[in-house]
Design a protein around this motif. Structure first.
Motif, PDB file in Angstrom:
ATOM      1  N   ILE A  72       5.352  -4.732  -3.553  1.00 17.80           N
ATOM      2  CA  ILE A  72       6.451  -5.238  -2.558  1.00 17.80           C
ATOM      3  C   ILE A  72       5.635  -5.271  -1.223  1.00 17.80           C
ATOM      4  CG2 ILE A  72       8.634  -4.670  -1.387  1.00 17.80           C
ATOM      5  CD1 ILE A  72       9.912  -3.741  -3.797  1.00 17.80           C
ATOM      6  N   ALA A  73       4.918  -4.343  -0.776  1.00 22.52           N
ATOM      7  CA  ALA A  73       3.998  -4.219   0.302  1.00 22.52           C
ATOM      8  C   ALA A  73       3.075  -5.394   0.203  1.00 22.52           C
ATOM      9  CB  ALA A  73       3.455  -2.866   0.486  1.00 22.52           C
ATOM     10  N   ASN A  74       2.660  -5.911  -0.763  1.00 27.95           N
ATOM     11  CA  ASN A  74       1.549  -6.930  -0.938  1.00 27.95           C
ATOM     12  C   ASN A  74       2.258  -8.330  -0.301  1.00 27.95           C
ATOM     13  OD1 ASN A  74      -0.411  -5.476  -1.882  1.00 27.95           O
ATOM     14  ND2 ASN A  74       0.036  -6.138  -4.130  1.00 27.95           N
ATOM     15  N   HIS A  75       3.457  -8.165  -0.115  1.00 28.70           N
ATOM     16  CA  HIS A  75       4.175  -9.513   0.571  1.00 28.70           C
ATOM     17  C   HIS A  75       3.722  -9.638   1.954  1.00 28.70           C
ATOM     18  CE1 HIS A  75       6.490 -11.065  -2.818  1.00 28.70           C
ATOM     19  NE2 HIS A  75       6.951  -9.955  -3.121  1.00 28.70           N
ATOM     20  N   ASP A  76       3.625  -8.423   2.623  1.00 26.08           N
ATOM     21  CA  ASP A  76       3.434  -8.382   4.051  1.00 26.08           C
ATOM     22  C   ASP A  76       1.866  -7.956   4.254  1.00 26.08           C
ATOM     23  OD1 ASP A  76       5.862  -8.752   4.792  1.00 26.08           O
ATOM     24  OD2 ASP A  76       6.221  -6.635   4.337  1.00 26.08           O
ATOM     25  N   ARG A  77       0.998  -7.630   3.110  1.00 29.02           N
ATOM     26  CA  ARG A  77      -0.220  -7.473   3.315  1.00 29.02           C
ATOM     27  C   ARG A  77      -0.677  -6.240   4.069  1.00 29.02           C
ATOM     28  NH1 ARG A  77      -1.582 -13.711   4.128  1.00 29.02           N
ATOM     29  NH2 ARG A  77      -1.498 -14.341   2.120  1.00 29.02           N
ATOM     30  N   SER A  78       0.512  -5.343   3.710  1.00 35.16           N
ATOM     31  CA  SER A  78       0.348  -4.014   4.581  1.00 35.16           C
ATOM     32  C   SER A  78      -0.427  -2.959   4.010  1.00 35.16           C
ATOM     33  CB  SER A  78       1.796  -3.787   4.985  1.00 35.16           C
ATOM     34  OG  SER A  78       2.481  -3.434   3.799  1.00 35.16           O
ATOM     35  N   GLY A  79      -1.103  -3.048   2.742  1.00 38.41           N
ATOM     36  CA  GLY A  79      -1.847  -1.924   2.277  1.00 38.41           C
ATOM     37  C   GLY A  79      -0.900  -1.165   1.449  1.00 38.41           C
TER      38      GLY A  79
ATOM     39  N   PRO B  11       1.237   1.738   0.094  1.00 41.12           N
ATOM     40  CA  PRO B  11       2.181   2.731   0.856  1.00 41.12           C
ATOM     41  C   PRO B  11       1.631   4.136   0.523  1.00 41.12           C
ATOM     42  CG  PRO B  11       3.430   1.067  -0.164  1.00 41.12           C
ATOM     43  CD  PRO B  11       1.851   0.942  -0.366  1.00 41.12           C
ATOM     44  N   ALA B  12       2.025   5.129   1.259  1.00 42.93           N
ATOM     45  CA  ALA B  12       1.596   6.449   1.074  1.00 42.93           C
ATOM     46  C   ALA B  12       2.307   6.903  -0.326  1.00 42.93           C
ATOM     47  CB  ALA B  12       2.306   7.215   2.040  1.00 42.93           C
ATOM     48  N   GLY B  13       3.598   6.627  -0.754  1.00 41.74           N
ATOM     49  CA  GLY B  13       3.862   6.788  -2.210  1.00 41.74           C
ATOM     50  C   GLY B  13       3.035   6.495  -3.196  1.00 41.74           C
ATOM     51  N   ALA B  14       2.491   5.104  -3.210  1.00 40.95           N
ATOM     52  CA  ALA B  14       1.926   4.704  -4.306  1.00 40.95           C
ATOM     53  C   ALA B  14       0.372   5.433  -4.220  1.00 40.95           C
ATOM     54  CB  ALA B  14       1.504   3.197  -3.850  1.00 40.95           C
ATOM     55  N   ILE B  15      -0.096   5.836  -2.881  1.00 46.95           N
ATOM     56  CA  ILE B  15      -1.546   6.359  -3.005  1.00 46.95           C
ATOM     57  C   ILE B  15      -1.154   7.799  -3.702  1.00 46.95           C
ATOM     58  CG2 ILE B  15      -3.123   7.624  -1.355  1.00 46.95           C
ATOM     59  CD1 ILE B  15      -2.522   5.323   0.810  1.00 46.95           C
ATOM     60  N   SER B  16      -0.043   8.315  -3.301  1.00 45.76           N
ATOM     61  CA  SER B  16      -0.034   9.702  -3.882  1.00 45.76           C
ATOM     62  C   SER B  16       0.263   9.702  -5.304  1.00 45.76           C
ATOM     63  CB  SER B  16       1.265  10.435  -3.476  1.00 45.76           C
ATOM     64  OG  SER B  16       1.617  11.607  -3.777  1.00 45.76           O
ATOM     65  N   ALA B  17       0.928   8.507  -5.899  1.00 44.80           N
ATOM     66  CA  ALA B  17       1.078   8.409  -7.355  1.00 44.80           C
ATOM     67  C   ALA B  17      -0.104   8.165  -8.032  1.00 44.80           C
ATOM     68  CB  ALA B  17       2.098   7.454  -7.657  1.00 44.80           C
ATOM     69  N   LEU B  18      -1.092   7.263  -7.515  1.00 45.36           N
ATOM     70  CA  LEU B  18      -2.117   6.874  -8.109  1.00 45.36           C
ATOM     71  C   LEU B  18      -3.086   7.958  -7.997  1.00 45.36           C
ATOM     72  CD1 LEU B  18      -2.561   3.266  -6.558  1.00 45.36           C
ATOM     73  CD2 LEU B  18      -2.095   3.842  -8.887  1.00 45.36           C
ATOM     74  N   ASP B  19      -3.058   8.657  -6.759  1.00 47.06           N
ATOM     75  CA  ASP B  19      -4.446   9.996  -6.871  1.00 47.06           C
ATOM     76  C   ASP B  19      -3.666  10.925  -7.918  1.00 47.06           C
ATOM     77  OD1 ASP B  19      -5.577   9.073  -4.839  1.00 47.06           O
ATOM     78  OD2 ASP B  19      -4.603   9.902  -3.192  1.00 47.06           O
ATOM     79  N   MET B  20      -2.589  11.170  -8.104  1.00 47.56           N
ATOM     80  CA  MET B  20      -2.189  12.244  -8.901  1.00 47.56           C
ATOM     81  C   MET B  20      -2.130  11.698 -10.427  1.00 47.56           C
ATOM     82  SD  MET B  20       0.784  12.470 -11.356  1.00 47.56           S
ATOM     83  CE  MET B  20       1.971  11.637 -10.726  1.00 47.56           C
ATOM     84  N   ILE B  21      -2.102  10.524 -11.036  1.00 51.55           N
ATOM     85  CA  ILE B  21      -2.387  10.003 -12.351  1.00 51.55           C
ATOM     86  C   ILE B  21      -3.988   9.993 -12.483  1.00 51.55           C
ATOM     87  CG2 ILE B  21      -0.122   9.023 -12.772  1.00 51.55           C
ATOM     88  CD1 ILE B  21      -1.630   6.389 -12.574  1.00 51.55           C
ATOM     89  N   ALA B  22      -4.558   9.785 -11.477  1.00 51.41           N
ATOM     90  CA  ALA B  22      -6.164   9.584 -11.503  1.00 51.41           C
ATOM     91  C   ALA B  22      -6.602  10.911 -11.842  1.00 51.41           C
ATOM     92  CB  ALA B  22      -6.780   9.091 -10.327  1.00 51.41           C
ATOM     93  N   ASP B  23      -6.099  11.889 -11.231  1.00 54.71           N
ATOM     94  CA  ASP B  23      -6.477  13.280 -11.727  1.00 54.71           C
ATOM     95  C   ASP B  23      -5.794  13.873 -12.983  1.00 54.71           C
ATOM     96  OD1 ASP B  23      -7.549  13.712  -9.140  1.00 54.71           O
ATOM     97  OD2 ASP B  23      -5.759  14.871  -8.298  1.00 54.71           O
TER      98      ASP B  23
ATOM     99  N   VAL C  24      -6.174  -0.679 -10.938  1.00 54.74           N
ATOM    100  CA  VAL C  24      -5.665  -1.064  -9.388  1.00 54.74           C
ATOM    101  C   VAL C  24      -7.029  -0.970  -8.518  1.00 54.74           C
ATOM    102  CG1 VAL C  24      -4.392  -0.008  -7.516  1.00 54.74           C
ATOM    103  CG2 VAL C  24      -3.228  -0.353  -9.677  1.00 54.74           C
ATOM    104  N   ALA C  25      -7.832   0.003  -8.801  1.00 53.61           N
ATOM    105  CA  ALA C  25      -8.909   0.409  -7.830  1.00 53.61           C
ATOM    106  C   ALA C  25      -9.967  -0.773  -8.173  1.00 53.61           C
ATOM    107  CB  ALA C  25      -9.875   1.386  -8.474  1.00 53.61           C
ATOM    108  N   GLU C  26     -10.227  -1.342  -9.392  1.00 54.53           N
ATOM    109  CA  GLU C  26     -11.105  -2.780  -9.283  1.00 54.53           C
ATOM    110  C   GLU C  26     -10.483  -4.052  -8.694  1.00 54.53           C
ATOM    111  OE1 GLU C  26     -11.821  -2.712 -13.600  1.00 54.53           O
ATOM    112  OE2 GLU C  26     -13.091  -0.935 -13.485  1.00 54.53           O
ATOM    113  N   SER C  27      -9.069  -4.054  -8.832  1.00 58.01           N
ATOM    114  CA  SER C  27      -8.492  -5.203  -8.280  1.00 58.01           C
ATOM    115  C   SER C  27      -8.533  -5.157  -6.757  1.00 58.01           C
ATOM    116  CB  SER C  27      -6.979  -5.562  -8.813  1.00 58.01           C
ATOM    117  OG  SER C  27      -6.188  -4.397  -8.342  1.00 58.01           O
ATOM    118  N   ILE C  28      -8.518  -3.870  -6.121  1.00 65.06           N
ATOM    119  CA  ILE C  28      -8.682  -3.722  -4.641  1.00 65.06           C
ATOM    120  C   ILE C  28      -9.912  -4.302  -4.291  1.00 65.06           C
ATOM    121  CG2 ILE C  28      -8.662  -2.095  -2.836  1.00 65.06           C
ATOM    122  CD1 ILE C  28      -6.280  -0.846  -4.317  1.00 65.06           C
ATOM    123  N   ALA C  29     -11.104  -3.682  -5.203  1.00 65.48           N
ATOM    124  CA  ALA C  29     -12.323  -4.174  -4.912  1.00 65.48           C
ATOM    125  C   ALA C  29     -12.689  -5.577  -4.950  1.00 65.48           C
ATOM    126  CB  ALA C  29     -13.279  -3.111  -5.758  1.00 65.48           C
ATOM    127  N   ASP C  30     -12.108  -6.164  -5.983  1.00 63.14           N
ATOM    128  CA  ASP C  30     -12.223  -7.614  -6.107  1.00 63.14           C
ATOM    129  C   ASP C  30     -11.349  -8.574  -5.481  1.00 63.14           C
ATOM    130  OD1 ASP C  30     -10.075  -8.051  -7.657  1.00 63.14           O
ATOM    131  OD2 ASP C  30     -11.421  -7.929  -9.553  1.00 63.14           O
TER     132      ASP C  30
END
Length: 182
Positions: free
Chosen positions: A71-78, A80-92, A125-131
């Motif tokens: 949803i944040a991608n609609h505003d190109r706002s990067g 959100p903190a909740g997504a960062i936390s969730a992605l970090d958690m599942i990466a670990d 997600v990481a690769e799609s952010i990079a490309d």
């Protein structure tokens, strides 16, 4: 409404889109509701292994954090903190690490079942952010839909999963509001 007519996302980003779409808001169905529904979805997506009720609770939280990021991608706002936390958690949890080769670097995860799915999500997600394809992965702005879609518009301004369905509903709603003077 048939959901199969929508464009696929490129590569493993399609796996992320499919994961978010395990919840069909419009139909009220959730493919992460229990072990049986998880196994059906996982098998369809070449993920092997069961998931406990606790695993599925985490997966549902991750799914909604990723939807929030879409949803944040609609505003190109990067992210959100909740997504960062969730992605970090599942990466670990999936033990995602960088692996280097003569031609570059790739992310790799380990585990089976839901942890294998988490590894695929994190790396995609990481690769799609990079490309620079991540910002094209969005959730429909129609609150009654929220279907994940890949925005193929040249300007990256797509708002709805389908212009002919949700876009048309939004236009009709605006027209009625203008006609009724609301």
């Amino acid at each position: 409404m048939s959901r199969t007519v929508y464009p696929s996302a490129p590569g493993e980003l399609e796996f992320v889109r499919s994961f978010v779409n395990t919840l069909d808001v419009e139909k009220g169905t959730d493919q992460l509701r229990d072990g049986t529904s998880w196994m059906a979805w996982a098998t369809e997506h070449q993920v092997r292994g069961a998931a406990s009720a606790a695993d599925l609770a985490v997966a549902r939280e991750v799914r909604e954090a990723i939807r929030e990021a879409m949803i944040a991608n609609h505003d190109r706002s990067g992210l959100p903190a909740g997504a960062i936390s969730a992605l970090d958690m599942i990466a670990d949890r999936a033990n995602v690490k960088v692996r280097f080769s003569a031609t570059g670097a790739r992310l790799r995860g380990s585990g089976a079942g839901i942890d294998a799915a988490f590894a695929r999500i994190v790396t995609a997600v990481a690769e799609s952010i990079a490309d620079d394809t991540w910002t094209r992965l969005k959730a429909c702005v129609n609150d009654e839909c929220q279907w994940a879609f890949y925005d193929t518009s040249r300007s990256r301004t797509g708002q709805w999963c389908s212009m002919s369905i949700c876009g048309n509903r939004a236009k009709q709603s605006r027209w009625r509001a203008a006609r009724d003077g609301s």
